[in-house]
Design an enzyme around this catalytic site. Structure first.
Site, PDB file in Angstrom:
ATOM      1  N   SER D 145     105.739  56.217 -19.119  1.00 35.95           N
ATOM      2  CA  SER D 145     106.439  55.762 -17.921  1.00 35.95           C
ATOM      3  C   SER D 145     105.923  54.385 -17.539  1.00 35.95           C
ATOM      4  O   SER D 145     104.757  54.058 -17.788  1.00 35.95           O
ATOM      5  CB  SER D 145     106.150  56.738 -16.769  1.00 35.95           C
ATOM      6  OG  SER D 145     106.496  56.173 -15.522  1.00 35.95           O
ATOM      7  N   TYR D 158     101.214  61.554 -11.357  1.00 35.46           N
ATOM      8  CA  TYR D 158     102.128  61.530 -12.496  1.00 35.46           C
ATOM      9  C   TYR D 158     101.826  60.314 -13.370  1.00 35.46           C
ATOM     10  O   TYR D 158     101.672  60.423 -14.597  1.00 35.46           O
ATOM     11  CB  TYR D 158     103.561  61.468 -11.971  1.00 35.46           C
ATOM     12  CG  TYR D 158     104.645  61.367 -13.006  1.00 35.46           C
ATOM     13  CD1 TYR D 158     105.153  62.500 -13.613  1.00 35.46           C
ATOM     14  CD2 TYR D 158     105.179  60.138 -13.357  1.00 35.46           C
ATOM     15  CE1 TYR D 158     106.169  62.410 -14.559  1.00 35.46           C
ATOM     16  CE2 TYR D 158     106.190  60.029 -14.294  1.00 35.46           C
ATOM     17  CZ  TYR D 158     106.684  61.178 -14.890  1.00 35.46           C
ATOM     18  OH  TYR D 158     107.692  61.083 -15.821  1.00 35.46           O
TER      19      TYR D 158
END
Lengths: 253, 253, 253, 253
Positions: D145, D158
């Site tokens: 990500s 995350y």
């Protein structure tokens, strides 16, 4: 035979320093995927030979002699491209000065300047000429080097100019967005004429191979496929990024 | 009063572009920690004033007029330092051209060249002159910029030359090791005369502050303490590294 | 003797895993610069010995047995610190599980979990306990590793957890700003008990030394001075950053 | 119609979490380029529907229910793949836990663990099962990500687990070379069900779009084309690298 769509149908691509080595393979790959190609390098003979080779593979190609550090040559390259094809969709700035093998602290000012002029400044100036002609959705690809991230003792200043390209990629991505994407390929060691000074020595070549994880030098085709990916719509959400293609040599996270 | 050892007793430090702003604070900090300082900048008047200010704080200091892009000036700076102090232990290469606010694709070739010459090439050439005089255990510190990592639209080409310094740091660290360490400080935005074009506008300043995590611009002292750390023996196991001092602005992992 | 101001007068610093190795040197350095120190590790005997050693150097110090993966231990460490000193200014999270030398794809799930729990999760949980007690202007320092950037074949999973700390540094810098700064030191190879498995073998040690530019392993003091710098007001404009202290081993730009 | 060679003819690709969103698009792209696909996710109904959709496009596909944090499920996924197709050429590890929107310092231990287990550990464990069956020339792709490089305040933990994947990529590239390449795609913001919590709010979506240079969110197809490139022989000289596909959001050099 199983096939997928060509990615550069109807597109016009300029590739500098493209009559041999990495540049030639990039031109070939873009051409095989449907682009009309403008190849160039410093010598008419090399340009002519490369045009013939690409034509023999069914590629639409056009050759212009261009020394990228010559303003008139750069202008002529763009002018002839527009005259011939009417637009530009891809610019691959591949020209680079031969690496200096001297330590930076023993490199003459004239050599420092030459590396800057060809490896960085010419890339900027050719885009200044090309920018007004770039179609919406165009793509620019610079060719940097693994030595931009992890300098090699034997080609220090070359690496510094290639590090500069990493920043140039980000700065121009900002400047040229959203209509044009700007990305960079950072090749590992590829045994072209350009890298002969390293790779022609069997021992040096083996030593470099062992520093990769894949136990081989790169090929010009490895760099061509990376360039084609970044230039294509497959990468339409990528801008300002550098892709390292170096067989797993230490690079960056 | 509680105290710890001064880190630059008996050391000689050259700081370029040091009569004001970040350079002056670096000179002051190294001087307060015991170094004999050689300050320099382009104007005699500025040099004289800075020498007086530092002397008034009890710092051993010596001033030389030096435009870093002038070969004779660079040579003179080194020669006079050796004549005065007999050795060099620290070189802080702080000189930089004023950022161009034009987009890179609208920047004249002469401006591109000037940014390269002052921000990168002069740093190399001054070290070519200084290298023979560096004592074992010396330290070089370059001053880069947060824009080396995350370009600012308003100072694109400036950032590109600062990116080049990141590579130069690594390449020279290899070349000058193990006797000399080479590191870099990458400052965020500091409201010096140099950055006036940005920070004098209240709204721009506020906008920059909000891009930091610490809700403030940097100070020249922030950069001086970072430089002093890297130049000192506290950092004797650090070479080839860049330290970002930018209040938490986005940088790199 | 020439001196400068101590940087941690009146400050309280917790250092985990601090009865030997890098943690002990950090505690010692912060203590010598004026901090009141809370040391800790898993064994009472080690805690007692370390307290004695630090006291003998005139350091104000307090020891607590703490296994960082034990919630009650963590709570107790913070509670006792507050009871004793009433506040916290610096937290250095140094605890780490012994590196697994197995390939990642041959590492048992329980070992993967342990590395995560001690190297990453415990660092978070101890801060969850400490956060309410951190004074404005506090500083957190994590200890990562050069293997966070450039993994070593022999300690792969250890490196992965250390890479996670690079992201944690940035994420917590955002979360804890502007009142608390969060930074990380990434040490190279230091011949502590912890790294014995590598450095006790003369050949391996020499091989590692040769991968540095400074031809030596790191010392615990090298890491202590880096930590002290980041934790001090000298670094008051630095947050979210990692400082590599690895003798010039390949890291990142 | 102009065509080029399909890149995955005769290859078998496992894609986890592939019944919708990015995973589904990856499965579709690899399938359209000739791969036999094994899709999976937690619910039989979703698996069945996705299999039907892919079959209707002429893709050879096989579905297995698999919750990646369940050891028996993982083993079953690999066993059934081998039983059906006899080999594995590509593994795309796409499964991820829903981002926690809490600050890290307010996130419960159980949530920290879940993010670690699904985002990192399951990727390792599934490869432990798959490794013995990978053909020479195989390719692993992780999905990280943009928040691995530049954390977002709203999904801190995350991001930390996604940073860990950057290190895992490098460590496994070393471990699995030269027979298997390991690379990672780092997507920007893609408005899938997974990111609904962010992108369903018109204002948040616009704000994210403005942080890109291309003025749009990413598409699942953008991530699929990047994954296909890295998994294909076009990238046969790339291992240990992460490709950021984030529309020019700030990342790294």
């Amino acid at each position: 035979m199983a096939m997928m769509k060509k990615r550069f149908e109807g597109k016009v691509a300029i590739v500098t320093a493209s009559t041999q080595g990495i540049g030639f393979s990039i031109a070939e790959r873009l051409g095989l995927e449907g682009a009309s190609i403008v190849i160039s390098s410093r010598k008419q003979k090399n340009v002519d030979e490369a045009v013939e080779k690409l034509k023999s593979k069914g590629i639409e190609v056009f050759g212009v002699v261009c020394h990228v550090s010559n303003a008139q040559h750069r202008k002529n390259l763009i002018d002839q491209t527009i005259q011939k094809y009417g637009k530009i969709n891809v610019v691959v700035s591949n020209a680079a000065a031969n690496p200096s093998v001297d330590p930076i602290l023993e490199t003459k000012e004239s050599i420092l300047d030459k590396l800057w002029e060809i490896n960085v400044k010419a890339s900027i100036l050719i885009l200044q000429d090309a920018a007004p002609h770039l179609e919406k959705g165009s793509s620019v690809v610079f060719i940097s080097s693994i030595t931009a991230y992890q300098p090699s003792a034997s080609m220090g200043m070359y690496g510094v100019t290639k590090t500069a390209l990493l920043g140039l990629t980000k700065a121009l991505a900002i400047e040229m967005s959203p209509d044009t994407r700007v990305n960079t390929v950072a090749p590992g060691f590829v045994p072209t004429h350009f890298a002969d000074f390293l790779t022609k020595d069997e021992n040096v070549r083996k030593e470099i191979e062992q520093r990769t994880l894949l136990n081989r030098l790169g090929t010009t085709e490895d760099m061509a496929s990376a360039t084609a990916y970044l230039a294509s719509d497959d990468a339409s959400y990528i801008t300002g990024e550098t892709l390292v293609v170096a067989g797993g040599m230490p690079s960056r996270l």
